[in-house]
Design an enzyme around this catalytic site. Structure first.
Site, PDB file in Angstrom:
ATOM      1  CD1 TRP A  50      -2.951  -1.513  -1.828  1.00 56.46           C
ATOM      2  CD2 TRP A  50      -0.999  -1.611  -3.011  1.00 56.46           C
ATOM      3  NE1 TRP A  50      -3.319  -1.609  -3.363  1.00 56.46           N
ATOM      4  CE2 TRP A  50      -1.980  -1.697  -3.882  1.00 56.46           C
ATOM      5  CE3 TRP A  50       0.367  -1.713  -3.387  1.00 56.46           C
ATOM      6  CZ2 TRP A  50      -1.568  -1.984  -5.291  1.00 56.46           C
ATOM      7  CZ3 TRP A  50       0.739  -1.901  -4.513  1.00 56.46           C
ATOM      8  CH2 TRP A  50      -0.309  -1.978  -5.692  1.00 56.46           C
TER       9      TRP A  50
ATOM     10  CE  LYS B 272      -3.951   2.285  -7.954  1.00 53.51           C
ATOM     11  NZ  LYS B 272      -3.412   1.991  -6.748  1.00 53.51           N
TER      12      LYS B 272
ATOM     13  CG  ASP C 205       0.624   4.401  -0.225  1.00 58.21           C
ATOM     14  OD1 ASP C 205      -0.084   5.108  -0.867  1.00 58.21           O
ATOM     15  OD2 ASP C 205       0.691   3.062  -0.721  1.00 58.21           O
TER      16      ASP C 205
HETATM   17  C1  PLP Z   1      -1.919   1.245  -6.388  1.00 58.37           C
HETATM   18  C2  PLP Z   1      -1.586   1.527  -5.282  1.00 58.37           C
HETATM   19  C3  PLP Z   1      -0.047   1.413  -5.090  1.00 58.37           C
HETATM   20  C4  PLP Z   1       0.973   1.141  -6.184  1.00 58.37           C
HETATM   21  O1  PLP Z   1       0.792   2.188  -7.254  1.00 58.37           O
HETATM   22  P1  PLP Z   1       1.729   2.165  -8.652  1.00 58.37           P
HETATM   23  O2  PLP Z   1       1.712   3.481  -9.231  1.00 58.37           O
HETATM   24  O3  PLP Z   1       0.940   0.994  -9.298  1.00 58.37           O
HETATM   25  O4  PLP Z   1       2.972   1.648  -8.171  1.00 58.37           O
HETATM   26  C5  PLP Z   1       0.578   1.504  -3.724  1.00 58.37           C
HETATM   27  N1  PLP Z   1      -0.157   1.902  -2.672  1.00 58.37           N
HETATM   28  C6  PLP Z   1      -1.595   1.916  -2.742  1.00 58.37           C
HETATM   29  C7  PLP Z   1      -2.350   2.320  -1.508  1.00 58.37           C
HETATM   30  C8  PLP Z   1      -2.163   1.574  -3.973  1.00 58.37           C
HETATM   31  O5  PLP Z   1      -3.468   1.821  -4.079  1.00 58.37           O
END
Ligand code: PLP
Length: 361
Positions: free
Chosen positions: A103, A197, A173
């Protein structure tokens, strides 16, 4: 399990707290006397405004978000932030990124389209199985921010000590660890999290941004990509993801009701311990991440044999455990044990894996 539900170890969209789903069910046909479902409601109505306001306030209470931060609900998931962040925060056209897995790599690739990216540390040398030492990085004076992915969902590594940014703005993030443990918001300039998540349905990202980082000189940027647009309009410049805001709001209230982030953290530590104790004692399965950087949310593990890994996935699925296949980019297995996964779910999975191991001596 109630309702014939399975233990769902998906990395996202992921399992939700059952009391929250039941509340949503109970309010489905007629939300609190409004005569309609939340998904049918005008986002300009008083009743929906109250839903947004409460969601924001409950999140502020949970995380202790200071007044000099804005909370934004934006669409485009976490992925759009890979672009929005450099577009809005790169004043000098330069930022430092730490590469710890899939990511952060994606975020780096997007940021490179906007400006200069300095990758100051990387764990690529060992296939992203640890967090590099970031206590004394070489950070250019004119870097606009330092970027981390605080929990790498695919590789299963977590930051337990934030990098020394040497006075630069920290951007994180937190998608796959959002609200999993207490967080000192003041350590960051910007925190963001795709909600599917750990919090709610897909399609929305929560952005927590220090107010002084919101610029009004970006008039050349498409209006929707400016943080200012969303901040000025209270996240309602256009129709927001009303349903996600509503569901996330419920989860925020639920987390408050069970004792907030300290209580959540304690439970998450207990759950992860069940999983890692098993892996550390197993002769068949091994965790892939160094112990001190292991994620409490995403637990990747392997047998060392691809065919056997596939057998484990089929075996656990037949026993009622869903989504244990590792991400296609790394293979093996992965158990995502987010906030809403009950401890009994992890214990039951471990029992199943023990049984598999006993049958494959
Ligand atoms: C799933 C995830 C993303 C992407 O998320 P989307 O909502 O599908 O764009 C970005 N960063 C991390 C750490 C993730 O687990």
């Amino acid at each position: 399990m109630k309702y014939g539900r399975t233990y769902n170890f998906s990395a996202g969209p992921a399992t939700m707290p059952e009391p929250v789903l039941e509340e949503i069910r109970d309010e489905m046909m007629n939300y609190r006397g409004s005569g309609m479902c939340v998904m049918e409601m005008s986002h300009r109505s008083k009743v929906f405004q109250q839903i947004v306001d409460e969601a924001e306030q409950d999140l502020r209470d949970l995380m202790g978000i200071p007044d000099n931060y804005k909370v934004l609900f934006i669409q485009g998931g976490a992925t759009l932030q890979f672009s929005m962040i450099p577009m809005n925060l790169m004043k000098n056209g330069k930022a430092v990124y730490i590469e710890t897995g899939a990511w952060s790599k994606k975020a780096i690739a997007e940021a490179k389209k906007v400006g200069e990216v300095v990758v100051a540390a990387s764990s690529k040398d060992k296939n992203y199985t640890y967090v590099p030492d970031c206590s004394d990085l070489d950070i250019p004076e004119d870097a606009d921010y330092v970027y981390i992915c605080e929990n790498e969902t695919i590789h299963g590594v977590t930051w337990n000590k934030l990098p020394n940014t040497k006075g630069h703005v920290l951007v994180s993030d937190q998608s796959s660890m959002f609200l999993s443990r207490p967080c000192n918001v003041s350590d960051y300039g910007l925190i963001y999290a795709g909600v599917q998540k750990n919090v709610g349905p897909a399609g929305m990202v929560v952005v927590i941004i220090r107010k002084d980082l919101i610029r009004d000189d970006l008039t050349q940027l498409p209006v929707y990509l400016q943080f200012k647009t969303h901040a000025d309009a209270g996240s309602m410049y256009n129709t927001p993801n009303c349903w996600a805001i509503y569901c996330c709001g419920k989860v925020f209230k639920y987390l408050k009701s069970i004792g907030g982030l300290e209580a959540m953290d304690k439970l998450n530590q207990e759950k992860a311990k069940v999983m890692y104790d098993f892996l550390d004692g197993s002769k068949l399965f091994q965790g892939t991440v160094v112990p001190q950087d292991r994620s409490l949310m995403n637990v990747p593990f392997v047998t060392g044999d691809k065919d056997l890994d596939a057998e484990v996935v089929a075996y656990t699925k037949a026993a009622g455990f869903e989504n244990l296949k590792g991400h296609k980019s790394v293979g093996g297995l992965r158990a995502s044990i987010y906030n809403a996964m009950p401890k009994e779910g992890v214990e039951a999975l471990v029992e199943c894996l023990k049984k598999f191991e006993a049958e494959h001596k």
